[in-house]
Every structure is written in C-alpha cells, then in structure tokens.
Design a protein around this motif. Sequence first.
Motif, PDB file in Angstrom:
ATOM      1  N   SER A  87      46.438  50.549  47.545  1.00  0.00           N
ATOM      2  CA  SER A  87      46.500  51.366  48.766  1.00  0.00           C
ATOM      3  C   SER A  87      46.393  50.498  50.020  1.00  0.00           C
ATOM      4  O   SER A  87      47.091  50.735  51.005  1.00  0.00           O
ATOM      5  CB  SER A  87      45.369  52.396  48.796  1.00  0.00           C
ATOM      6  N   LEU A  88      45.513  49.493  49.983  1.00  0.00           N
ATOM      7  CA  LEU A  88      45.282  48.693  51.179  1.00  0.00           C
ATOM      8  C   LEU A  88      46.310  47.576  51.340  1.00  0.00           C
ATOM      9  O   LEU A  88      46.808  47.340  52.441  1.00  0.00           O
ATOM     10  CB  LEU A  88      43.855  48.129  51.164  1.00  0.00           C
ATOM     11  N   CYS A  89      46.646  46.911  50.242  1.00  0.00           N
ATOM     12  CA  CYS A  89      47.573  45.779  50.363  1.00  0.00           C
ATOM     13  C   CYS A  89      48.995  46.234  50.693  1.00  0.00           C
ATOM     14  O   CYS A  89      49.742  45.500  51.344  1.00  0.00           O
ATOM     15  CB  CYS A  89      47.566  44.928  49.092  1.00  0.00           C
ATOM     16  N   SER A  90      49.349  47.455  50.254  1.00  0.00           N
ATOM     17  CA  SER A  90      50.729  47.891  50.505  1.00  0.00           C
ATOM     18  C   SER A  90      50.982  48.208  51.980  1.00  0.00           C
ATOM     19  O   SER A  90      52.115  48.407  52.390  1.00  0.00           O
ATOM     20  CB  SER A  90      51.087  49.094  49.618  1.00  0.00           C
ATOM     21  N   ILE A  91      49.921  48.214  52.786  1.00  0.00           N
ATOM     22  CA  ILE A  91      50.107  48.400  54.243  1.00  0.00           C
ATOM     23  C   ILE A  91      50.881  47.208  54.823  1.00  0.00           C
ATOM     24  O   ILE A  91      51.645  47.356  55.765  1.00  0.00           O
ATOM     25  CB  ILE A  91      48.725  48.514  54.958  1.00  0.00           C
ATOM     26  N   PHE A  92      50.669  46.034  54.206  1.00  0.00           N
ATOM     27  CA  PHE A  92      51.232  44.793  54.767  1.00  0.00           C
ATOM     28  C   PHE A  92      52.398  44.292  53.926  1.00  0.00           C
ATOM     29  O   PHE A  92      52.191  43.741  52.842  1.00  0.00           O
ATOM     30  CB  PHE A  92      50.137  43.713  54.823  1.00  0.00           C
ATOM     31  N   PRO A  93      53.644  44.462  54.409  1.00  0.00           N
ATOM     32  CA  PRO A  93      54.795  44.125  53.572  1.00  0.00           C
ATOM     33  C   PRO A  93      55.025  42.619  53.379  1.00  0.00           C
ATOM     34  O   PRO A  93      55.620  42.218  52.388  1.00  0.00           O
ATOM     35  CB  PRO A  93      55.974  44.773  54.310  1.00  0.00           C
ATOM     36  N   HIS A  94      54.539  41.789  54.321  1.00  0.00           N
ATOM     37  CA  HIS A  94      54.896  40.358  54.252  1.00  0.00           C
ATOM     38  C   HIS A  94      53.710  39.440  53.990  1.00  0.00           C
ATOM     39  O   HIS A  94      53.784  38.248  54.252  1.00  0.00           O
ATOM     40  CB  HIS A  94      55.560  39.902  55.558  1.00  0.00           C
ATOM     41  N   ALA A  95      52.611  39.986  53.528  1.00  0.00           N
ATOM     42  CA  ALA A  95      51.419  39.142  53.424  1.00  0.00           C
ATOM     43  C   ALA A  95      51.204  38.600  52.019  1.00  0.00           C
ATOM     44  O   ALA A  95      51.429  39.278  51.023  1.00  0.00           O
ATOM     45  CB  ALA A  95      50.199  39.924  53.876  1.00  0.00           C
ATOM     46  N   GLU A  96      50.743  37.369  52.006  1.00  0.00           N
ATOM     47  CA  GLU A  96      50.323  36.731  50.752  1.00  0.00           C
ATOM     48  C   GLU A  96      48.849  37.149  50.561  1.00  0.00           C
ATOM     49  O   GLU A  96      48.139  37.368  51.545  1.00  0.00           O
ATOM     50  CB  GLU A  96      50.458  35.239  51.005  1.00  0.00           C
ATOM     51  N   ILE A  97      48.404  37.262  49.294  1.00  0.00           N
ATOM     52  CA  ILE A  97      47.026  37.716  49.064  1.00  0.00           C
ATOM     53  C   ILE A  97      46.160  36.583  48.544  1.00  0.00           C
ATOM     54  O   ILE A  97      46.529  35.886  47.600  1.00  0.00           O
ATOM     55  CB  ILE A  97      46.983  38.877  48.044  1.00  0.00           C
ATOM     56  N   SER A  98      45.019  36.382  49.198  1.00  0.00           N
ATOM     57  CA  SER A  98      44.065  35.394  48.722  1.00  0.00           C
ATOM     58  C   SER A  98      42.788  36.140  48.342  1.00  0.00           C
ATOM     59  O   SER A  98      42.258  36.906  49.145  1.00  0.00           O
ATOM     60  CB  SER A  98      43.800  34.377  49.830  1.00  0.00           C
ATOM     61  N   GLY A  99      42.318  35.940  47.123  1.00  0.00           N
ATOM     62  CA  GLY A  99      41.175  36.761  46.698  1.00  0.00           C
ATOM     63  C   GLY A  99      40.167  36.064  45.815  1.00  0.00           C
ATOM     64  O   GLY A  99      39.655  36.656  44.870  1.00  0.00           O
ATOM     65  N   GLU A 100      39.849  34.809  46.130  1.00  0.00           N
ATOM     66  CA  GLU A 100      38.849  34.124  45.297  1.00  0.00           C
ATOM     67  C   GLU A 100      37.424  34.496  45.731  1.00  0.00           C
ATOM     68  O   GLU A 100      37.195  34.889  46.863  1.00  0.00           O
ATOM     69  CB  GLU A 100      38.975  32.601  45.394  1.00  0.00           C
ATOM     70  N   ASN A 101      36.491  34.288  44.818  1.00  0.00           N
ATOM     71  CA  ASN A 101      35.051  34.421  45.103  1.00  0.00           C
ATOM     72  C   ASN A 101      34.694  35.700  45.834  1.00  0.00           C
ATOM     73  O   ASN A 101      34.066  35.696  46.875  1.00  0.00           O
ATOM     74  CB  ASN A 101      34.560  33.218  45.919  1.00  0.00           C
ATOM     75  N   LYS A 102      35.091  36.795  45.222  1.00  0.00           N
ATOM     76  CA  LYS A 102      34.912  38.079  45.905  1.00  0.00           C
ATOM     77  C   LYS A 102      33.458  38.435  46.189  1.00  0.00           C
ATOM     78  O   LYS A 102      33.169  39.226  47.058  1.00  0.00           O
ATOM     79  CB  LYS A 102      35.564  39.201  45.096  1.00  0.00           C
ATOM     80  N   LEU A 103      32.528  37.860  45.424  1.00  0.00           N
ATOM     81  CA  LEU A 103      31.143  38.260  45.641  1.00  0.00           C
ATOM     82  C   LEU A 103      30.333  37.272  46.473  1.00  0.00           C
ATOM     83  O   LEU A 103      29.218  37.567  46.871  1.00  0.00           O
ATOM     84  CB  LEU A 103      30.435  38.505  44.295  1.00  0.00           C
ATOM     85  N   SER A 104      30.885  36.098  46.754  1.00  0.00           N
ATOM     86  CA  SER A 104      30.060  35.122  47.460  1.00  0.00           C
ATOM     87  C   SER A 104      30.676  34.559  48.729  1.00  0.00           C
ATOM     88  O   SER A 104      30.064  33.745  49.406  1.00  0.00           O
ATOM     89  CB  SER A 104      29.696  33.976  46.513  1.00  0.00           C
ATOM     90  N   SER A 105      31.884  35.002  49.095  1.00  0.00           N
ATOM     91  CA  SER A 105      32.532  34.370  50.248  1.00  0.00           C
ATOM     92  C   SER A 105      31.834  34.712  51.568  1.00  0.00           C
ATOM     93  O   SER A 105      31.795  33.878  52.476  1.00  0.00           O
ATOM     94  CB  SER A 105      34.017  34.715  50.302  1.00  0.00           C
ATOM     95  N   VAL A 106      31.255  35.897  51.680  1.00  0.00           N
ATOM     96  CA  VAL A 106      30.577  36.257  52.933  1.00  0.00           C
ATOM     97  C   VAL A 106      29.376  35.331  53.167  1.00  0.00           C
ATOM     98  O   VAL A 106      29.202  34.775  54.256  1.00  0.00           O
ATOM     99  CB  VAL A 106      30.159  37.749  52.939  1.00  0.00           C
TER     100      VAL A 106
END
Length: 420
Positions: free
Chosen positions: A388-407
């Motif tokens: 639902s969220l990623c499909s808002i952006f048609p031209h974006a590459e997705i980076s998603g490492e370390n989902k629990l510790s990046s903040v």
Amino acid sequence: MSHNFYCGIDFGTSNSSVAFAGLRQKPVLVPVEGQKNTIPSTIFYETGKSAPVFGNEAITAYINGEQGRFMRSLKRVLGTDLMSAGTVVNGKSVKFENILAQFIKHLKVKAEVISEEEIKHVVMGRPVHFRDNDENGDKAAEAELKQIAAKAGFENIVFQYEPIAAAYAHEAGIRGEKLACVIDIGGGTSDFTIIRLGGKLKTKTDRKDDILANSGVRIGGNDFDKNLCISDFMPALGMKTTYGGKNLPVPSSQFFDLAEWSKVNGAYSFQNQRIIRQVLTEAHDADKYSRLLELIEKEKGHELLGQVETAKIALTENEENTQILEFLQGMPHIKSTRRNFNLSIKDNVNKTVQAVKECLSQAQTKAENINLIILTGGSSEIPFVQKSLCSIFPHAEISGENKLSSVGLGLAYDSLRRFA
Ligand SMILES: Nc1ncnc2c1ncn2[C@@H]1O[C@H](COP(=O)(O)OP(=O)(O)OP(=O)(O)O)[C@@H](O)[C@H]1O
Ligand SMILES: [Mg+2]
C-alpha cells in the motif's frame, strides 16, 4: 570526568535500542540483551522484589507465571491521562514516570558498559506525533519523556524525529544524491520524512534545508494486533454475544481494553470483574463469555495478545495460521487468514497512506520525484502495508535493511552532529 561520548536512544513502543559515538568513535549500536542490539520494551516487577527485570527476561517471567506485574507498550502512555494516574505495583501506586525512567536507565547503563565512562548527552528519538490532532498532548508527551531521561541521569537531552534518524543511519550506504521518503511503521506509530540524502550532503552539519517535510499518525503494530484480536480472537471469549431477557449485547469495553497492549493491566480491575460476573449469570453463550472472566482472573491478557501478535507475524510469511491457546478452558483453535487480516487493518492502513500523501504535499513535491524509499520498523514487513505504501512511489528504489535498529544508530549520528 571527561565527556567524550554522546548517545542516541530509540525508546520504541515494542523494541528499544541505544547507540553511541565520540570524536574518535564512529556511531555503533550497543549490545543490550546478550549480543543483540535491540531489547523488547517490557518490564516485569516480581511480587516482593524491588528491582524489575527488562526485555525478554520480563516476558519469560510473565509467561512462566511468576507473581507480579508485566508491562508493555509504555510509550503509548506518554501524553495521556494515565501518566498522572499511575499504576499499582507490589500493592503500591507508582508513577509511570518512575517506571519508564528505570527502563531508560537500563539502556543508559548498557551503553556505559561499552563506553566505560558516564554518558550525559543524549538524543532521544520521538515520533512525529505522539498523539493525533492534539498539540498539547504531544507537547506534554515530549516534556514527560525529557523529565524521564533526566531522571535516568542524562543532563543534556534533545529530541529528533525517528524517521530522520532512520534516514541518517541509511545515508552512510547511499551513493549519489537521492530524494528519499522514509517510511517507519513501528509498534505504536507510523512516521514519515521526505529528505535529501547522500553525496556531499553527508558531511553537512546543519541538515535543516535537506528535510522537506515530516508527518505521522498514531497507528502501528499495536493497532494491527488490536484489529486481529477483535476480529478473530475475541468472538471465542463471547464478544458480540447477548445476555438477559432483552437480548442485549454483552458490554464491549473490556474486550477493547484487553485488545490494547497499554490497557491490559487496567482491564483486570475489580469493577470489571464485578460487571462480567453479573452479566455472566444471564449470558446466553456462557461457555464463551466465561473465558473472558477466566482471562481476567488469571491475568493472561498479555499472553492472549502475545498469541495474536504471533499470528499476525506468521501471516507475513503464510496465507493462513492456526493459534492454540492452552491457557483458557476449552478454547477452540483460532484460525486466521491473511485475507481477513488485511480487511481488518484496511482502515488503519488507509490512514497511513493519507499521512504519506500529506507529507508529499507539505514537501511540495510529487510522488514521481522520490527515487528512494527507506523502509523501516517491524510493521513495514506486513505485505499489505508494504504494498500500500510503496506503490505510492512509481520510480523509487527500496532500501530496507536493519528494520529494528536503524533509528537507534541514526540517533547516534545525530548526537555526534549536535553535541561534538
Ligand atoms: N515480520 C513481521 N510481520 C508483521 N509485523 C511485525 C513483524 N516483525 C515485527 N512486527 C511488528 O512490528 C512492531 C514492532 O516494530 P518496531 O520495533 O519497529 O516498533 P517500535 O520502534 O518499538 O515502535 P514505535 O517506533 O512505533 O514506537 C510490532 O508491532 C511487531 O508485532
Ligand atoms: Mg520505532
């Protein structure tokens, strides 16, 4: 005493982390539980003991049936009336402020084990909005968290939005300049930032001009647990059944409170027990409704929600899941499907989509211009949420490492930038 180290604390609704940095020390996450860099944001006060235990140790003590009080999702209490009302621990009324300070102190001490000196400077992460459409509540929540950090022993305390911190953590690995949207779907809130990252910008000290907009809503994994709990689990405890000669529906508030992590302990009140016993004498589905009383008497609310959360996480991998709840008499196996789960969370997910669109309009840019999505937070794993969220952006590459510790790591980058 020298003050060579600066730290960042991500006090999350579900998981927390701490990282530190110094002039000769690049930002690093601190082991907070064994070798792990994150710890569940949970506390258990065992009856008769003054010192609580934290994280997985707290969860284990509660699941093993130790006498005492278990707490989770304490961040959700910030900025609410519960903050001043407090809670009962070991027969005494205790302020949430003191409970939270013990947890933050626990993280501080973990960092100091590694730094080998006292750390007085901290950047605390915060959601873009602790509360929705409530500026006073939001200000109160930050002020309370500041007070809590001071109580834990910090002297210089500043705040940073959690999604901005996540952006800084990811920036180290970015080649060239990007216009990024950070999507952080956590346990308690969903937070968004549109920010320019990478290239020469990395070395700038003042990043104000690179941050185009922030937005957020108080929706996260806790709400998805609640949705799944109400739709699939509570009917087996008699929700929506009837009682008495007038066929009235049984009261619903106890079910809703038990479906909300931060309200479970409150649901065990004597008043609730009295109401349920009364209704039970005339209940038409006493087999089911009596399980509600059993759950409250045994104080198994967190265990029920834990099973709901397990089911939810299983549905990230599988189309179907069955949960067996042995702690309630005659409880049927609870079968859930991803399809129904998606339906149950749909309204909440739509609100997160609206918040992203609001962020774009605040930033005065179009979705087409975003070329990087930084996906973080445990709930961003949910396929329906991600899509639902990623499909808002048609031209974006997705980076998603370390989902629990990046903040947490990003907050240490910010700490260095602000204090050093
Ligand atoms: N694989 C998964 N599928 C679905 N949900 C998941 C998965 N892994 C974790 N979660 C959910 O993610 C949430 C925790 O995420 P995270 O640790 O990012 O939150 P947090 O930082 O503690 O919360 P917040 O930032 O909102 O204060 C929990 O609700 C958890 O159930
Ligand atoms: Mg978070």
